[in-house]
Design a protein around this motif. Sequence first.
Motif, PDB file in Angstrom:
ATOM      1  N   SER A  41     -53.109  47.020 -64.158  1.00  6.69           N
ATOM      2  CA  SER A  41     -52.699  46.337 -65.384  1.00  6.69           C
ATOM      3  C   SER A  41     -51.196  46.097 -65.322  1.00  6.69           C
ATOM      4  O   SER A  41     -50.520  46.570 -64.412  1.00  6.69           O
ATOM      5  CB  SER A  41     -53.069  47.194 -66.589  1.00  6.69           C
ATOM      6  OG  SER A  41     -52.625  48.521 -66.372  1.00  6.69           O
ATOM      7  N   GLY A  97     -47.574  46.086 -67.741  1.00  7.77           N
ATOM      8  CA  GLY A  97     -46.791  46.246 -68.960  1.00  7.77           C
ATOM      9  C   GLY A  97     -45.522  45.430 -68.778  1.00  7.77           C
ATOM     10  O   GLY A  97     -45.360  44.332 -69.307  1.00  7.77           O
ATOM     11  N   GLY A 115     -44.867  44.592 -65.645  1.00 10.17           N
ATOM     12  CA  GLY A 115     -45.223  43.848 -64.428  1.00 10.17           C
ATOM     13  C   GLY A 115     -44.582  44.425 -63.177  1.00 10.17           C
ATOM     14  O   GLY A 115     -44.825  43.950 -62.065  1.00 10.17           O
ATOM     15  N   GLY A 116     -43.778  45.468 -63.338  1.00 15.53           N
ATOM     16  CA  GLY A 116     -43.068  46.050 -62.198  1.00 15.53           C
ATOM     17  C   GLY A 116     -44.003  46.565 -61.112  1.00 15.53           C
ATOM     18  O   GLY A 116     -43.801  46.280 -59.925  1.00 15.53           O
ATOM     19  N   ILE A 125     -49.507  48.714 -71.836  1.00 16.49           N
ATOM     20  CA  ILE A 125     -49.953  47.585 -71.004  1.00 16.49           C
ATOM     21  C   ILE A 125     -50.292  46.373 -71.875  1.00 16.49           C
ATOM     22  O   ILE A 125     -50.514  46.489 -73.071  1.00 16.49           O
ATOM     23  CB  ILE A 125     -51.164  47.956 -70.118  1.00 16.49           C
ATOM     24  CG1 ILE A 125     -52.316  48.514 -70.953  1.00 16.49           C
ATOM     25  CG2 ILE A 125     -50.746  48.947 -69.046  1.00 16.49           C
ATOM     26  CD1 ILE A 125     -53.597  48.736 -70.149  1.00 16.49           C
ATOM     27  N   CYS A 177     -52.031  55.967 -63.912  1.00 19.48           N
ATOM     28  CA  CYS A 177     -50.663  55.917 -64.440  1.00 19.48           C
ATOM     29  C   CYS A 177     -50.172  57.207 -65.059  1.00 19.48           C
ATOM     30  O   CYS A 177     -49.028  57.611 -64.860  1.00 19.48           O
ATOM     31  CB  CYS A 177     -50.557  54.819 -65.480  1.00 19.48           C
ATOM     32  SG  CYS A 177     -51.191  53.253 -64.897  1.00 19.48           S
TER      33      CYS A 177
HETATM   34  N1  PMP Z   1     -49.708  52.385 -67.797  1.00 15.31           N
HETATM   35  C1  PMP Z   1     -48.896  53.086 -68.601  1.00 15.31           C
HETATM   36  C2  PMP Z   1     -49.447  54.319 -69.250  1.00 15.31           C
HETATM   37  C3  PMP Z   1     -47.594  52.652 -68.866  1.00 15.31           C
HETATM   38  O1  PMP Z   1     -46.790  53.362 -69.673  1.00 15.31           O
HETATM   39  C4  PMP Z   1     -47.142  51.455 -68.262  1.00 15.31           C
HETATM   40  C5  PMP Z   1     -45.756  50.929 -68.515  1.00 15.31           C
HETATM   41  N2  PMP Z   1     -45.396  50.774 -69.838  1.00 15.31           N
HETATM   42  C6  PMP Z   1     -48.013  50.755 -67.423  1.00 15.31           C
HETATM   43  C7  PMP Z   1     -49.289  51.262 -67.214  1.00 15.31           C
HETATM   44  C8  PMP Z   1     -47.630  49.443 -66.801  1.00 15.31           C
HETATM   45  O2  PMP Z   1     -46.778  49.530 -65.714  1.00 15.31           O
HETATM   46  P1  PMP Z   1     -45.727  48.366 -65.429  1.00 15.31           P
HETATM   47  O3  PMP Z   1     -44.694  48.436 -66.512  1.00 15.31           O
HETATM   48  O4  PMP Z   1     -45.178  48.685 -64.087  1.00 15.31           O
HETATM   49  O5  PMP Z   1     -46.437  47.051 -65.465  1.00 15.31           O
END
Ligand code: PMP
Length: 333
Positions: free
Chosen positions: A184, A186, A188-189, A237, A306
């Motif tokens: 998924s 959030g 996008g990193g 996300i 995650c």
């Molecule tokens: N899962 C959780 C529980 C998160 O806290 C986050 C980031 N906010 C993500 C997934 C998404 O990761 P990313 O920001 O690298 O897209």
Amino acid sequence: MKNTQNNFIAGIGNTPLIKLSGPSELTKCNIYGKAEYLNAGGSVKDRAALALIRDAEEKKLISKGGTIVEGTAGNTGIGLCHIGNSLGYKTIIVMNENQTQEKKDTLINIGAELRLVPPKPYKDNGNYVKVAGRLAKELKNTNNQGVVWANQFDNTANAKGHYKSTGPEIWEQTEGKIDGFVCSSGTGGTIAGVSNFLKEKNKNVKIYLSDPRGSSLYNYIENGELKSEGGSITEGIGSSRITANFAEAKIDGAFSIDDHESLPILYNLIKNEGLSLGTSCGVNIAGAIRLAKKLGPGKTIITILCDRSDRYQSKLFNKKFLIEKKLPYPSWL
Ligand code: PMP
């Protein structure tokens, strides 16, 4: 003594890949989760937090005694604060008030200054990300050691961190025998960093986005239009916009995942495999199962685990809350 480091940072990265037996048997594929909940601060976002702090240090924006400001769903804030504590930085976290109490408590308990705001869409000036950016600007002249807005959504040091660590680790752990990667987004990193690394190694590795209901990214990938429907109890996300990090991702397709699909996966993993995972993991694993079915038996698919369920107990194991939302709940509660 070998391999000793006296710092929190030594506990970030090099996480194991865990075979998810139920999802693998169901699809006759090998589905593995990268156990990012084992990072020192308890989530995948420790990697982003470290990359953003190192970026600020390299740009000479901060030195010991400086302040890091960030808007976060919680996990990045927890990572930033732990790393900040270990390096001598203060942390100010701006967070939507509807995020779980567990994450708010953790932030307060480890010494972050927490500022809660009502949830607002990104276009609104009261949006938590914009509040954090403004706050960092306002505080700039109050600290000679620097006040930095980490800006995890649009500072691509975030994706670069995953390109340099998460991607290579997955490639080495699978010995290059990987057919698909799903996660998924959030900021996008994660998906941007990992997809760029894996596609460089082998352009045939399929990269899929697993998107919760209520997020616009699924429609953007599949139909080119930022449009959303429904909602989700997942946190951290989904997005209504294309962040600078997400824009770099190399994505072949997307799945839209409803809480009715993801929650039973999480409850089954607790009961059958001893894995008690956070809400975004359910979306990620549901996406991995969908991709496995799409690619066919025998394939190897990787996703991201995650964080743990304990950051969401007040939602994931709250029978009254789940019944009110007409969602499934664990059979043992
Ligand atoms: N899962 C959780 C529980 C998160 O806290 C986050 C980031 N906010 C993500 C997934 C998404 O990761 P990313 O920001 O690298 O897209």
